[in-house]
Structure formats: C-alpha cells, structure tokens
Design an enzyme around this catalytic site. Structure first.
Site, PDB file in Angstrom:
ATOM      1  N   LYS A 247      47.663 -18.498  30.665  1.00  0.00           N
ATOM      2  CA  LYS A 247      48.081 -18.415  32.069  1.00  0.00           C
ATOM      3  C   LYS A 247      48.993 -19.596  32.418  1.00  0.00           C
ATOM      4  O   LYS A 247      49.161 -20.532  31.632  1.00  0.00           O
ATOM      5  CB  LYS A 247      46.847 -18.424  32.977  1.00  0.00           C
TER       6      LYS A 247
ATOM      7  N   ARG B 122      33.713 -19.768  43.191  1.00  0.00           N
ATOM      8  CA  ARG B 122      35.116 -19.356  43.212  1.00  0.00           C
ATOM      9  C   ARG B 122      35.114 -17.847  43.019  1.00  0.00           C
ATOM     10  O   ARG B 122      34.423 -17.130  43.737  1.00  0.00           O
ATOM     11  CB  ARG B 122      35.881 -20.116  42.115  1.00  0.00           C
TER      12      ARG B 122
ATOM     13  N   HIS C 225      32.296 -18.735  34.604  1.00  0.00           N
ATOM     14  CA  HIS C 225      33.088 -19.930  34.303  1.00  0.00           C
ATOM     15  C   HIS C 225      32.332 -21.179  34.721  1.00  0.00           C
ATOM     16  O   HIS C 225      31.766 -21.246  35.808  1.00  0.00           O
ATOM     17  CB  HIS C 225      34.423 -19.870  35.046  1.00  0.00           C
TER      18      HIS C 225
ATOM     19  N   ARG D  94      36.630 -18.830  25.749  1.00  0.00           N
ATOM     20  CA  ARG D  94      37.962 -18.851  26.362  1.00  0.00           C
ATOM     21  C   ARG D  94      38.506 -20.284  26.237  1.00  0.00           C
ATOM     22  O   ARG D  94      38.065 -21.188  26.945  1.00  0.00           O
ATOM     23  CB  ARG D  94      37.898 -18.453  27.838  1.00  0.00           C
TER      24      ARG D  94
ATOM     25  N   TYR E 163      63.168 -46.307  45.600  1.00  0.00           N
ATOM     26  CA  TYR E 163      62.885 -46.182  47.025  1.00  0.00           C
ATOM     27  C   TYR E 163      61.789 -47.131  47.496  1.00  0.00           C
ATOM     28  O   TYR E 163      60.755 -47.273  46.841  1.00  0.00           O
ATOM     29  CB  TYR E 163      62.477 -44.741  47.362  1.00  0.00           C
TER      30      TYR E 163
ATOM     31  N   CYS F 259      61.611 -40.710  41.639  1.00  0.00           N
ATOM     32  CA  CYS F 259      62.519 -40.007  42.542  1.00  0.00           C
ATOM     33  C   CYS F 259      62.562 -38.514  42.212  1.00  0.00           C
ATOM     34  O   CYS F 259      61.964 -38.066  41.244  1.00  0.00           O
ATOM     35  CB  CYS F 259      63.925 -40.601  42.434  1.00  0.00           C
ATOM     36  N   MET F 260      63.299 -37.766  42.997  1.00  0.00           N
ATOM     37  CA  MET F 260      63.400 -36.330  42.742  1.00  0.00           C
ATOM     38  C   MET F 260      64.032 -36.034  41.395  1.00  0.00           C
ATOM     39  O   MET F 260      63.612 -35.106  40.685  1.00  0.00           O
ATOM     40  CB  MET F 260      64.210 -35.652  43.849  1.00  0.00           C
ATOM     41  N   ASP F 261      65.058 -36.816  41.024  1.00  0.00           N
ATOM     42  CA  ASP F 261      65.834 -36.510  39.839  1.00  0.00           C
ATOM     43  C   ASP F 261      65.722 -37.547  38.728  1.00  0.00           C
ATOM     44  O   ASP F 261      66.287 -37.345  37.649  1.00  0.00           O
ATOM     45  CB  ASP F 261      67.327 -36.426  40.194  1.00  0.00           C
TER      46      ASP F 261
END
Length: 359
Positions: A10, A108, A140, A196, A244, A291-293
């Site tokens: 998954k 769950r 589970h 599993r 930042y 940072c983002m990048d």
C-alpha cells in the site's frame, strides 16, 4: 514450519513503487499482496499481477463490481459491506471472495466485538446461499513493536475468541491473520495462517530499539537510497544566519552546501538542525530550516565540489544515515520518512542481485 507471507505494498509500496514492490515481492515468494485502497488493487491487476490480493479499505461510495471482477479479495467491516459485496457478485454472476475484519483493540477498521456474532452469522448465511465465499478472518495489532505492552496479549485473546465464534457459526476461512511486521517477528504465536509484512518488506526495522531483536540474523537491508546532487557550495562568515528565520547561526567561518530537496519532496521540516546527510565520505549536519525546495548542510573546512553526490539516507552500510536516523531526527517513525518521499524526486529501481548493481 513456514508461515505464508502477505507483502503489504500500500501507499505506493511504502514510497518504493507500488507495481515494482509487488513484482519484487512475488519474485521473492510472497503468496499474497495487501493494499489499502481499491485503486491500489486495480493498479496491480492492470500491471499484470494475477496472484492472491487483499484490499481492506473500500469506501461505501465505491462500487465493488470492478474489484470482484478482477478476482480481488475484499474486506468487510460491517453487515452492510457483506450485503454490498453479495449484491455486486450477484450482478456479475460470480461469488466474491470476502475477508472479515474484527477490531480486537485498535479501535480503527473492523467489526466491533459486540457486532461480531451477528456479522459472522450473516456471513455464513450468505456463504450458504452461494452469495459470497469467506476466505479470511483478520485483525491488526496496536502495539506489536513493544513486546511488553499488555495490549498484545489482550488482542490475541480477543482474536482467538472471535475465531471461535466464527467457527461455531460454521465459517471455515482459508487464512486467519493478525501479525504485522513486528508481530510476525516478535510474537510467533500470532502468526496463524498468514503474516502481513509491511515495513520489514522494505528492509526497515519494525521495532527499533527492542533489545535482543533477531534483525541481524534476518539480514534486513533498507531498499531505499535517496540521493541528490550538491547544487552549490559557498563560504559563510561567523555570525551568518542560515535558512529561514536563522534558526542556526555559524559560530565560526564555514562552508555550506545547498541540497536541492525539501519538504515538497517529503523531507521532514522538523529535521532542520537535527538530521545529517552523507557527502564525500562523511556525515554532514543539516543547518537551519528545511525549505520547500532545498536544505543547507555544513561542510566545515572540507573542499567539496558542486555536483558531488549527496545521500540523504540509505542502507547505512558505508556510514550514511538511514531512514531510521531521519525518523529519530524528525520525531517520527521510518514508515513516514519513506512513504513521504516523492515530489520532484525521480525513482529508479535496481535489481541488487545483479552483479555489480548499485542501490
């Protein structure tokens, strides 16, 4: 005695590639594959997988006919699920393979214990009518990575009771399964007819820090290595703030490098000032905010050229950080580290059994 294995693929194969992970698992001898969603199951079938395949998170709004037509075992949590699958089978003129999930304490997915007797009774009626075939009963663990947690014993007891109730109702499933990766390794009595195996399939320790664990004997080797190219190298002076909000300030002159991967690629922002990467034969600390990048790393006084390879995490065999190291630096688990990776990263799959193959 060998217990058959379900490789859980998954979440895009835990970040490793759904189809590729499924194929590798089949080649390795996995009798079953397991996925959460209908889309994942159907993608495996579209890619050519024909073996036993279980999906366990089918939405109420999703029609079941395509899953059943694709010979996929589906999971029922409620009597309404049973009726839905039976109706889909009737429309197709086929008998759906259905597994029943009992909630043994995770709170769950799965039938509550209070509803279980009614659930299995209805399943048996539908089976006797030829409307469904019950192929499995499962649950589970909540805390299998902690062998001292009393919840494990409690869940095994509830599962045994649920199996007895199902047997009394006349159900004879092919497989009964409870153990995930840690459960399969730490609780042999919970293996039943099938285990599993999720995170351990990808070579990652499912119970880090558990004393006396058998992992060295198992030879778990992380399958994922995350690499980047050093985009830039520059010198900064003492007192210079990095990234930042200047969460790290250089105490002395140093050399920093820019790594073109950030939280858009799934790099944990919380790893700033805590994680390390591997460059030019040494671990290098992440400096400042992720940072983002990109992230900034400290190269110290070493001369490292732009374009040099950066290993964010890998097997650890050469001293490089692992996904578990990043998990600890980020205050999370290795599952999250590997499943989040993506964004603009390019995935490459290598057969490590090929002579000279490089992960």
């Amino acid at each position: 005695m060998r217990t058959p294995l379900m490789a859980v693929v998954k979440a895009d194969g835990y970040g490793h590639g759904l189809v590729e992970a499924g194929r590798a698992a089949r080649e390795g001898g996995a009798e079953w594959l397991g996925v959460a969603s209908a889309d994942e199951a159907l993608a495996l079938r579209a890619a050519g997988d024909t073996g036993r395949l279980l999906a366990w998170l089918i939405m109420p709004s999703e029609p079941a006919e395509e899953l059943i037509a694709a010979d996929i075992d589906v999971t029922a949590y409620t009597i309404a699920d049973l009726e839905k699958f039976a109706a889909a089978g009737d429309a197709l003129g086929s008998i759906p393979r259905v597994q029943l999930k009992i909630d043994t304490g995770l709170s769950r997915g799965g039938s509550s214990f209070a509803e279980w007797t009614n659930m299995v009774a209805r399943a048996r009626i539908l089976e006797a009518e030829g409307a469904i075939r019950v192929t499995g009963i499962w649950s589970h663990f909540a805390s299998s990575e902690d062998p001292d947690d009393p919840a494990n014993e409690s869940q095994e007891k509830v599962f045994a009771e649920a199996l007895a109730i199902a047997a009394d109702a006349g159900l004879r499933p092919e497989v009964r399964h409870l153990a995930n990766s840690a459960g399969a390794l730490l609780r042999p009595g919970a293996r039943f007819d099938l285990v599993r195996v999720g995170i351990a399939t990808y070579g990652i320790d499912p119970a880090p820090g558990v004393g006396g664990s058998p992992w060295p004997e198992l030879g778990l080797v992380p399958a994922m290595t995350v690499r980047a190219e050093l985009a830039m190298v520059k010198q900064i002076e003492a007192g210079a703030g990095v990234s930042y909000n200047h969460t790290w300030v250089a105490e002395e002159p140093t050399t920093v490098g820019v790594v073109p991967a950030g939280y858009a690629e799934g790099i944990q922002r919380s790893a700033g000032n805590r994680a390390e990467v591997w460059v030019d034969g040494a671990r290098r600390p992440v400096r400042g905010t992720v940072c983002m990048d990109q992230v900034v790393i400290d190269l110290g006084s070493d001369e490292v050229e732009p374009g040099s390879e950066v290993v964010l995490w890998g097997t650890g065999a050469d001293g490089e950080p692992t996904a578990q190291d990043w998990a600890e630096a980020s205050g999370t688990i290795a599952y999250e580290v590997v499943t989040r990776i993506g964004g603009r990263m390019k995935r490459r799959h290598v057969d490590t059994e090929q002579e000279g193959a490089d992960r």
